[in-house]
Structure formats: structure tokens, C-alpha cells
Design a protein around this motif. Sequence first.
Motif, mmCIF file in Angstrom:
data_model
loop_
_atom_site.group_PDB
_atom_site.id
_atom_site.type_symbol
_atom_site.label_atom_id
_atom_site.label_comp_id
_atom_site.label_asym_id
_atom_site.label_seq_id
_atom_site.Cartn_x
_atom_site.Cartn_y
_atom_site.Cartn_z
ATOM 1 N N GLN A 105 -1.710 4.197 -9.492
ATOM 2 C CA GLN A 105 -2.394 3.488 -10.577
ATOM 3 C C GLN A 105 -2.430 1.985 -10.331
ATOM 4 N N VAL A 158 -5.966 -5.359 -8.500
ATOM 5 C CA VAL A 158 -5.706 -3.991 -8.060
ATOM 6 C C VAL A 158 -6.836 -3.557 -7.132
ATOM 7 N N ARG A 188 -6.640 4.003 -11.605
ATOM 8 C CA ARG A 188 -6.372 2.711 -12.214
ATOM 9 C C ARG A 188 -6.767 2.728 -13.687
#
Length: 274
Positions: A185, A214, A220
Motif C-alpha cells: 500500500q 508513493v 494504494r
Amino acid sequence: MADQRVLITGSAGVVGTFMRTRMARPGRLLRLLDLAEQPPAAPGEPVETITASVTDPEAMTAACQGVDALVHLGGHSRETTWEATLEVNVHGTQVVLDAARRAGVPRVLLASSNHSVGFRRNDEGGPEGLPADSSPRPDTYYGVSKAAIEALGSLYHSRFGMDVIAIRIGSCFASPLVLGARGLQTWLSPRDCARLFEACIAAPSPGYRLIWGVSDNTRRVYSLTEARALGYDPLDNAETYAEQLPEAPAPTGIAADLIGGPFCTAPLGVANPL
């Protein structure tokens, strides 16, 4: 003579070490500052190493001279005592920003963290993910310090006109599996981290921005809309590592529901392994 000088604080840390090679460019000098010992510049490597603390105003002012962009990674990267967190992460960031102001550094990138919003729910953001400018709900003293860093960046932009981008980094390791299933994630690959920093340095007149750091992970829960608006184009997805995960029960409760996961119940002021 270098066309561009980029100062990286905390350059001996995990992310800083990744950036030493990945942010090297023709015509660019990387100025690497850390209290820890660093390898000296190799022959022909466009690098300067400086041994200093981010809490030292004189050292930071000298390090900022002639710098075009500053990437501030220096500080404690995990939970520790309140006193140490306040001195290095919060006070140190104010010292860094003020040194940059005095030296006329036009662009500063601040390493924030998902732990500044750790008590927000994973499902708050809807299909696009949690917005990057979601108000703080820190999960640790470390998270509090990152929320303070974001506020300092906003202050120095509003008061002095500096371009400041605060990046809420998920987790940047060579492999997402360092954090087990949670890493699928939160992962920001080293390659995408460099691409994100480069986009932040190159973006014209961003003002003050708060963005997520990220990779484009299948799992995510963070919005990439704000980072992509600055030109970030992630290439990696932590899901490619999913088959390597050992069999384990799926997390439940806080660990599954909140952005900060197990950090939301970890003891305050006690060093954790990651």
C-alpha cells in the motif's frame, strides 16, 4: 562549474543513499549533508560531502550557499523520544528553512510522512485515494513532527515567498516487503522517489504544495492527483512483489482500517524497528 546545485540533508540515510546515484545529472552538483560518515566522492563524481547537523545554524547557512534546490531528508525517521523528535525533526527543520531563506534558496522539498495523517481511515478518500492536503491526524510523536514540518513549510512560503513542497512519503525501500503486506500500500520505489523529486524541482512556481509520495500501487489509498499535477510519472507498482509475501492472516481492526496501521497502537516515544 555546475549549472545547478542541489543540497540533500540526511544524505547518509536510506532515502538519501538511494538519491546519491539516482539524482546525479550532468551539470549538477549534489551537496550531501549528514552527521553520519559518508563515502567520499569517487573520481569524477559531482558530489560534495558535508558532515554537519541540521540543528546547526552556521553549518546549514554555509551549506545553503549557491544552492538552487534543497531536499530536506534529515531527521529521525522513526519513533523516538519527544525530546529528540522535537530537537531534530521540528527545530532542525526550522533551522534548515531559515538557512535556506537567508541564502536565497528558491526551492525546498520537505520529507513528510503518511504518519502525519495516521489516524485517518484508509477508505476516507474514495476511488481517487486520500487527498494529499488532508488535515493532520498524526499517529505518533514522529507523525506530530511531520505535521509540524508541513506547517513550517507553509509558513516559510507565505512569509518569504519560497517554493516549498512537502511530500508525505509512504515508505521508500528497495522492496515493499520490508513492511510486509502493508508495504504493498505504502511503497515508493527508489526509482519513483527520484522521479518525484525531479518533478518537484522542475515544476514552475509551485508555491506551497502538499503531495503524496508513493508509487502507482494497486493497493494504494493515497491520491496521486496532486503529485501528477507537478509532472510526477510513477513507473513502479508494489503489486509485482505480492506473490513473494509469505502466507499470513490478513490484518484486522486498526491495522487494516487506518492509514498508520500498527503505528496507531505502538507505544509513544519508543523506538520501533521501521
